[in-house]
Design a protein around this motif. Structure first.
Motif, short mmCIF file in Angstrom:
data_model
loop_
_atom_site.label_atom_id
_atom_site.label_comp_id
_atom_site.label_asym_id
_atom_site.label_seq_id
_atom_site.Cartn_x
_atom_site.Cartn_y
_atom_site.Cartn_z
N PHE A 646 -15.14 -22.67 -24.05
CA PHE A 646 -14.63 -22.48 -22.72
C PHE A 646 -13.23 -22.81 -22.39
O PHE A 646 -13.23 -23.24 -23.05
N ASN A 647 -12.82 -21.43 -21.63
CA ASN A 647 -11.17 -22.04 -21.49
C ASN A 647 -11.52 -22.56 -19.85
O ASN A 647 -11.54 -22.25 -19.23
N TYR A 648 -10.95 -23.62 -19.70
CA TYR A 648 -10.63 -25.11 -19.17
C TYR A 648 -9.21 -24.58 -18.03
O TYR A 648 -8.80 -25.63 -17.99
N SER A 649 -9.05 -23.37 -17.93
CA SER A 649 -8.00 -23.09 -17.06
C SER A 649 -8.02 -21.84 -16.46
O SER A 649 -8.69 -21.38 -16.73
N GLU A 680 -11.34 -15.31 -20.38
CA GLU A 680 -11.53 -14.75 -19.23
C GLU A 680 -10.38 -16.25 -19.03
O GLU A 680 -11.41 -17.53 -18.67
N PRO A 681 -9.54 -16.47 -17.75
CA PRO A 681 -9.54 -17.83 -16.72
C PRO A 681 -11.14 -18.42 -16.48
O PRO A 681 -11.95 -17.86 -15.84
N TRP A 682 -11.57 -19.30 -17.04
CA TRP A 682 -12.58 -20.23 -16.16
C TRP A 682 -13.36 -19.39 -17.30
O TRP A 682 -14.74 -19.38 -16.26
N GLY A 683 -13.18 -18.99 -18.20
CA GLY A 683 -14.25 -18.09 -18.78
C GLY A 683 -15.32 -18.56 -20.11
O GLY A 683 -14.53 -19.69 -20.49
N ILE A 684 -16.63 -18.45 -20.10
CA ILE A 684 -17.31 -18.65 -21.25
C ILE A 684 -17.69 -17.11 -22.67
O ILE A 684 -17.93 -16.33 -22.25
#
Length: 689
Positions: A646-649, A680-684
């Motif tokens: 997860f991308n928490y940014s 990607e931003p806010w990606g999974i």
């Protein structure tokens, strides 16, 4: 032959009665209140739910006054309408018992159903204002539960039942509750002399010399007595939920589950251990644990609260999967998610072991207290960006269900929490006027583990398998019996690794301070002692071991530690306190005990936890990435490891995938071991080996 057939029938019935609930697919749902709708739009709602991939709704838990508008008069039309419509559409239903908000006629007929608390008697209007022990409340609550169950028990749409709603004791402490507490004390302590001695009630002439003189606890200045009453109140919740569960289980089908939506300490969102409920004890009456998890979003979305709530829920039933019964879609105005965040949140729940993600609620309410807590649909009931994103989640849940449901998660790290320690610590905190509580100590430790991608379970003093973990983190174990502390010493001696914070071992199970050197009993494993503590002013850390700790501020609390066998990791940098240790580590038997004697910054806390993880031999592939990239791993029901990233940014991230060759499930693309993967931003990314 008849006897054999009868015997076989009994065996089948027994097997059904003992069947354990196991999900056969991921559930994606909403709470739905036909009673609240300003006009009839059930068919349209079902149509929009189907388009969004909604496959379960939760109904009925909020509307006792609609189901039973007058004493003994029942109207099940809203329940029937929804059950029939959902069944026709192939959408499952969870029925809630409607007992957390009492109808007007009951409050008028029996005003004593409204709880008397330390602030006086509750007034009618708010929910959760009743006394859950009141005989009149329980009589009518049981009656309405039975009436609903008798009416719906054979409906094919129902997959489970939710007991009450975010149940607590609500501070009930009136005269009748005090009588119950006195009986509880008689059963536990037998004699008043035992109570007076255990709680030190000679102080300020609080001694009780006759059972008839036992005072109300609402005004007590004795933390031991107050803590025992808090424990008693938690037991009321455990008993109440077990009582409801027993009623529901008389009617439910063997394949249906019973759950409850536990919540957490609230700070505008779900934050920490719930002080008013013993989650592990209360969950024993349930087939599957359920939780409500709310969290900040937009620029404040970190996923920490999702992970924390999920880890607690999974631990309630010893690692079994759980249900997220409530979480936000839009929620408060400040929670409206950025594009991509609703998906990120939904899959984050699954990564901790959830088998269901259910929004509170489907439609936004047009009046009353929760008007501005918006549902998946806004007040106009039209599609919106959040609803459109939910459609992608529903589609992916259905497509990937067999790969992501019933995830098995195994952790070698645990956080030992204690309701008793919480109550005892909160009675004093760091002295008069201090605002910090137990969860302010626990959460930074959990957050440090989360940010370095170390998975953790939660255990409490009742847990039978403490010893299976390689590392245990123990925040502020203020009140604990000698048996637990000796057990933890033995755990270290046998090769375990443990990290304690300040205020551990200080008092016994009755919140009575130990007369030995502190930290009581665990000083043996920690190799230290102290007899003084103070509030730091102009104090920093100095360390010959970790140079980057130098200059880190010491805040709020400091214990003046003298090592006996422990190695000093940091001293206090101060002209007077500089001779005392702040952070120590001791080899004891085959294991290691680290003791943190003060509050410092997040960097130092993270360094301490990281070193403990490494010493436990647990620093591995997951630790190659850190926040804002969060990774979690489990084994799916196909026996394959699944790695969530997860991308928490709001910025793109790149990570190196360190596991075996796999398939990224959302896109269907192949991922080679050691390849670079973009988020990607806010990606999974979800990679199945």
């Amino acid at each position: 032959m008849k006897k054999i057939a009868a015997l076989l029938l009994l065996l089948v019935v027994a097997a059904c009665l003992n069947a354990q609930y196991k999900a056969n697919k991921l559930l994606f749902g909403v709470a739905y209140y036909d009673e609240y709708m300003p006009y009839n739009r059930l068919d349209k709602d079902v149509e929009m739910m189907k388009a969004a991939g909604i496959n379960v709704v939760r109904i009925a838990e909020s509307t006792w006054g609609t189901v039973e508008p007058q004493d003994g008069a029942y109207d099940f039309s809203h329940i029937d309408r929804v059950l029939d419509a959902m069944n026709k559409a192939g959408i499952s239903v969870i029925i809630g018992t409607p007992t957390y908000a009492v109808p007007t006629w009951l409050a008028k007929k029996y005003p004593d159903v409204l709880a008397i608390t330390a602030r006086g008697q509750n007034q009618y209007g708010a929910r959760q204002n009743m006394d859950i022990t009141n005989v009149h409340f329980k009589y009518y609550a049981e009656r309405v539960i039975r009436k609903i169950m008798e009416h719906v028990k054979n409906h094919p749409a129902i997959i489970g039942y939710q007991l009450d709603n975010e149940t607590k004791s609500y501070g009930t402490a009136g005269p009748e509750v005090q009588k119950l507490f006195v009986q509880y004390m008689k059963n536990k302590f037998v004699t008043l002399d035992s109570i007076n001695h255990a709680f030190g009630l000679d102080y300020w002439s609080n001694r009780i010399n006759n059972w008839d003189d036992f005072p109300s606890t609402t005004g007590t200045i004795n933390a031991s007595l107050a803590a025992e009453f808090a424990k008693f109140q938690r037991q009321l919740v455990t008993n109440y939920l077990a009582w409801q569960a027993a009623i529901v289980k008389e009617y439910k089908q063997p394949w249906q589950f019973v759950t409850q939506n536990f919540d957490f300490e609230w700070r505008g969102f779900s934050f920490g251990i719930q002080p008013d409920v013993d989650h592990f004890a209360a969950a024993k009456a349930l087939d599957v644990a359920g939780v409500d998890i709310y969290h900040p979003t937009q620029d404040d979305l970190t996923g920490t609260e999702i992970s924390f709530g999920g880890d607690v829920a999974r631990s309630m039933k010893n690692g079994k999967n759980y249900l997220v019964i409530e979480t936000e879609a839009q929620g408060f105005p400040q929670w409206v998610p950025y594009p991509g965040q609703l998906r990120l949140q939904a899959f984050s729940h699954l990564a901790s072991g959830a088998n269901m993600v259910e929004y509170w609620h489907w439609h936004s309410i047009h009046n009353s207290a929760e008007t501005y807590w918006k549902g998946l649909l806004s007040h106009d009931f039209e599609p919106n960006p959040t609803y459109d994103e939910a459609k992608t989640i529903g589609s992916d849940f259905e497509r990937l269900s067999s790969h992501l449901v019933n995830m098995t998660i195994k952790n070698d790290v645990a956080i030992l929490f204690s309701n008793e320690a919480l109550t005892g610590f909160n009675a004093f905190s760091f002295g008069w006027g201090a605002r910090e509580n137990y969860n302010d100590i626990l959460r930074p430790l959990y957050d440090a583990l989360y940010r370095m991608n170390v998975g953790a379970d939660f255990i409490d003093p009742s847990s039978p398998d403490i010893e299976k973990y390689k590392l245990i983190i123990v925040p502020a174990l203020y009140a604990a019996p000698a048996s637990l502390l000796n057990r933890l010493n033995q755990y270290v001696k046998n090769g375990g690794n443990i990290v304690y914070t300040f205020k551990s071992g200080f008092a016994n199970q009755d919140v009575k301070v130990r007369t030995t050197k502190q930290p009581g009993i665990i000083n043996e494993a920690c190799g230290i002692y102290y007899s003084q503590f103070t509030i730091p002013k102009n104090v920093t850390l100095k360390s010959d071991v970790y140079k980057d700790w130098g200059g880190a501020e010491v805040k709020t609390w400091m214990e003046l530690i003298t090592p006996t066998t422990a190695k000093v990791l940091a001293y206090y940098n101060h002209p007077v306190w500089g001779k005392y240790a702040a952070i120590t580590q001791n080899q004891y038997g085959k294991g290691t005990a680290t003791y943190i004697g003060c509050i410092t910054n997040a960097q130092v806390t993270g360094n301490i936890i990281a070193q403990a993880v490494k010493q436990a031999g647990l620093w591995g592939k997951a630790q190659q990435v850190t926040f804002p990239v969060i990774t979690k791993t489990g084994v799916n029901q196909l026996g394959k490891p699944v790695h969530y990233y997860f991308n928490y940014s709001a910025s793109s991230q790149i990570f190196s995938y360190p596991y075996g060759n796999g398939i990224e499930l959302l896109s269907g693309t192949s991922i080679a071991s050691s390849s670079q993967v973009a988020l990607e931003p806010w990606g999974i990314k979800i990679i199945e080996e």
